[in-house]
Design an enzyme around this catalytic site. Structure first.
Site, PDB file in Angstrom:
ATOM      1  N   HIS A 193       0.764  -1.315  -0.257  1.00  0.00           N
ATOM      2  CA  HIS A 193       0.239   0.198  -0.249  1.00  0.00           C
ATOM      3  C   HIS A 193       0.837   1.371   0.120  1.00  0.00           C
ATOM      4  O   HIS A 193       0.564   2.002   0.454  1.00  0.00           O
ATOM      5  CB  HIS A 193      -0.934  -0.386   1.178  1.00  0.00           C
ATOM      6  CG  HIS A 193      -2.542  -1.336   1.046  1.00  0.00           C
ATOM      7  ND1 HIS A 193      -3.102  -0.722   0.082  1.00  0.00           N
ATOM      8  CD2 HIS A 193      -1.672  -2.606   1.427  1.00  0.00           C
ATOM      9  CE1 HIS A 193      -4.121  -2.335   0.298  1.00  0.00           C
ATOM     10  NE2 HIS A 193      -3.073  -3.091   0.437  1.00  0.00           N
ATOM     11  N   SER A 244      -3.811 -12.121 -10.244  1.00  0.00           N
ATOM     12  CA  SER A 244      -3.899 -12.830 -11.521  1.00  0.00           C
ATOM     13  C   SER A 244      -4.735 -12.006 -13.176  1.00  0.00           C
ATOM     14  O   SER A 244      -4.507 -11.812 -13.955  1.00  0.00           O
ATOM     15  CB  SER A 244      -5.201 -13.933 -11.342  1.00  0.00           C
ATOM     16  OG  SER A 244      -6.320 -13.165 -11.219  1.00  0.00           O
ATOM     17  N   GLU A 275      -7.240  -1.327 -15.547  1.00  0.00           N
ATOM     18  CA  GLU A 275      -7.821  -1.955 -13.660  1.00  0.00           C
ATOM     19  C   GLU A 275      -8.412  -0.374 -13.258  1.00  0.00           C
ATOM     20  O   GLU A 275      -9.861  -0.315 -12.826  1.00  0.00           O
ATOM     21  CB  GLU A 275      -6.594  -1.839 -13.208  1.00  0.00           C
ATOM     22  CG  GLU A 275      -6.878  -2.079 -11.850  1.00  0.00           C
ATOM     23  CD  GLU A 275      -7.100  -4.020 -11.718  1.00  0.00           C
ATOM     24  OE1 GLU A 275      -6.806  -4.858 -12.268  1.00  0.00           O
ATOM     25  OE2 GLU A 275      -7.802  -4.698 -10.512  1.00  0.00           O
ATOM     26  N   ASP A 290       1.013  -3.945  -9.408  1.00  0.00           N
ATOM     27  CA  ASP A 290       1.246  -5.763  -9.722  1.00  0.00           C
ATOM     28  C   ASP A 290       1.525  -6.033 -11.548  1.00  0.00           C
ATOM     29  O   ASP A 290       2.255  -6.497 -12.101  1.00  0.00           O
ATOM     30  CB  ASP A 290      -0.311  -5.548 -10.006  1.00  0.00           C
ATOM     31  CG  ASP A 290      -0.714  -5.770  -8.053  1.00  0.00           C
ATOM     32  OD1 ASP A 290       0.122  -5.350  -7.553  1.00  0.00           O
ATOM     33  OD2 ASP A 290      -1.737  -5.773  -8.695  1.00  0.00           O
TER      34      ASP A 290
HETATM   35  C1  GLA Z   1      -3.102  -4.051  -4.880  1.00  0.00           C
HETATM   36  C2  GLA Z   1      -2.746  -3.242  -5.741  1.00  0.00           C
HETATM   37  C3  GLA Z   1      -1.271  -3.156  -5.966  1.00  0.00           C
HETATM   38  C4  GLA Z   1      -1.205  -2.720  -4.818  1.00  0.00           C
HETATM   39  C5  GLA Z   1      -1.240  -3.175  -3.581  1.00  0.00           C
HETATM   40  C6  GLA Z   1      -1.575  -3.449  -2.330  1.00  0.00           C
HETATM   41  O1  GLA Z   1      -2.238  -6.074  -5.106  1.00  0.00           O
HETATM   42  O2  GLA Z   1      -3.401  -3.624  -7.366  1.00  0.00           O
HETATM   43  O3  GLA Z   1      -1.780  -1.750  -6.805  1.00  0.00           O
HETATM   44  O4  GLA Z   1      -1.753  -1.424  -4.461  1.00  0.00           O
HETATM   45  O5  GLA Z   1      -2.562  -4.052  -3.761  1.00  0.00           O
HETATM   46  O6  GLA Z   1       0.063  -2.796  -2.183  1.00  0.00           O
END
Ligand code: GLA
Length: 393
Positions: free
Chosen positions: A34, A129, A167, A179
């Site tokens: 986060h 995923s 997203e 991610d």
């Molecule tokens: C999810 C979000 C990421 C990141 C994490 C927490 O995976 O897609 O962008 O914020 O939570 O670190």
């Protein structure tokens, strides 16, 4: 499933052969949770699990979406690309095609395609995923639509940005870029030390002598809760606005832990204050952890992972009883250097650093303790750290 079997499944579904095939991985984040949407750093690695897409051009100006994991099929005209209702899985792909066309007006989609997806990232496990579907689709369609800059690093970063915007716009999750970035820029046996503000990054070797990265899946029925995730994003923005009245900042990550006490009372809501405290601490922990790894101080790296979980549990409140049960059981086992939740939270997985000789003990004791506390069975995987998105055919 082997790639040969996927090729056969494509022919069985469409009655002709696949012309192209791409793969993009899921990810596990070692530390820096986060922090991405707060302008901080993260330290994820790409996994060998991921999503494959096979494609062939068709003559009907329609995108046919099929998946070997999901029963729903979608047939969408290339002239009416828009989000589909009911959390349609094809949104993670369609959004990327839409974003490519809007960000790169010279990139044109001139024909329909038959698509077949297959993924082996455990569903709902917080191992990205959805980012894997986005990045594999962005990779395929940038090529199809003739947007492919020569600079490979810049190209991969652009694939991550396309996935993140998809997203936001097609899934409604205001996620950071971690991610998609890990899925696009991953490198075998390396973790990515990414500055999420500048998108500068470094690939740090993660071959740990006698120590493995072990992922434990809660199989908890909770999924990443978009509402709670977006609420955290808003609380952090609110904290930035209020702190900026006394100390102008762009992101929470601009604050050093030693400055915290002088600014914290500018945040009116005590909950938002705790959220911000997590972020400021986590950014510092992540920088310290990467430095520790480079110096070979793995035990300290592990301690920082554990401190990260505690902060996510107490201040950010994104762990929940299942993740806490797994992490807390792991901390008791000799040979476990550190253990924490990974990803967005509210269920999903923990990631632990475990000495080779302790792995079997870890699985049996953590598994039994978890089942005793929650009634659920956990799954364990020794992570194989792989490369980012790639064309296979
Ligand atoms: C999810 C979000 C990421 C990141 C994490 C927490 O995976 O897609 O962008 O914020 O939570 O670190």
């Amino acid at each position: 499933m082997t790639t040969q079997e996927m090729i056969q499944a494509f022919s069985a579904a469409y009655g002709h052969e696949a012309e192209m095939m791409f793969f993009a991985p899921g990810r596990v984040n070692l530390i820096g949770e986060h922090t991405d949407y707060n302008g901080g750093c993260v330290f994820p690695c790409a996994l060998s699990f991921g999503t494959w897409v096979l494609l062939a051009k068709n003559d009907d100006q329609i995108l046919h979406f099929r998946s070997l994991n999901m029963p729903q099929t979608y047939d969408i005209s290339i002239h009416s690309i828009a989000p589909q209702p009911d959390n349609a899985w094809c949104n993670y792909a369609l959004g990327c095609i839409d974003v490519i066309a809007r960000r790169h007006p010279e990139a044109k989609l001139e024909s329909g395609y038959d698509l077949l997806y297959y993924g082996n990232v455990p569903a709902g496990a917080g191992l990205s995923s959805s980012a894997a579907i986005e990045v594999v689709t962005a990779r395929a369609f940038t090529e199809i639509m003739h947007y492919k800059p020569a600079d490979d690093i810049a190209y991969r970063t652009e694939l991550a940005i396309i996935g993140q915007l998809c997203e936001h716009e097609y899934a409604g999750v205001m996620c950071g870029i971690m991610d998609q970035f890990a899925s696009a820029q991953g490198k075998k046996d390396h973790a990515i030390y990414l500055n999420c503000d500048t998108l500068e990054f470094e690939q740090v070797p993660i071959l740990l002598n006698g120590i493995k990265v072990v992922i434990a899946n809660t199989h908890s029925p909770h999924r990443l809760d978009n509402g709670a995730y977006n609420e955290r994003v808003r609380q952090c923005q609110q904290a930035v606005e209020q702190i900026s009245k006394i100390r102008p900042i762009k992101y929470l990550a601009d604050l050093k832990p030693e400055e915290w006490e002088s600014v914290e009372m500018a945040i009116a809501d005590p909950v938002a204050r705790r959220r911000a405290r997590h972020v400021v601490g986590e950014v510092a922990r992540t920088d310290a952890a990467v430095l520790a790894l480079k110096k070979g101080e793995i035990a300290y790296f592990g301690e920082l992972m554990t401190a990260s979980h505690v902060s996510l549990r107490d201040d950010y409140e994104v762990t929940g009883p299942e993740l806490d049960a797994l992490a807390e059981a792991a901390w008791q086992i000799p040979g476990v250097l550190g253990s924490r939740m990974t990803g967005g939270g509210f269920g999903g997985c923990t990631v632990s650093l475990v000495r080779d000789e302790a792995i079997e003990r870890f699985k049996s004791i953590v598994g039994a303790e978890y089942e005793r506390k929650t009634g659920l069975k956990a799954d364990f995987y020794v992570a194989e750290i792989g490369d980012g998105v790639t064309r296979l055919m």
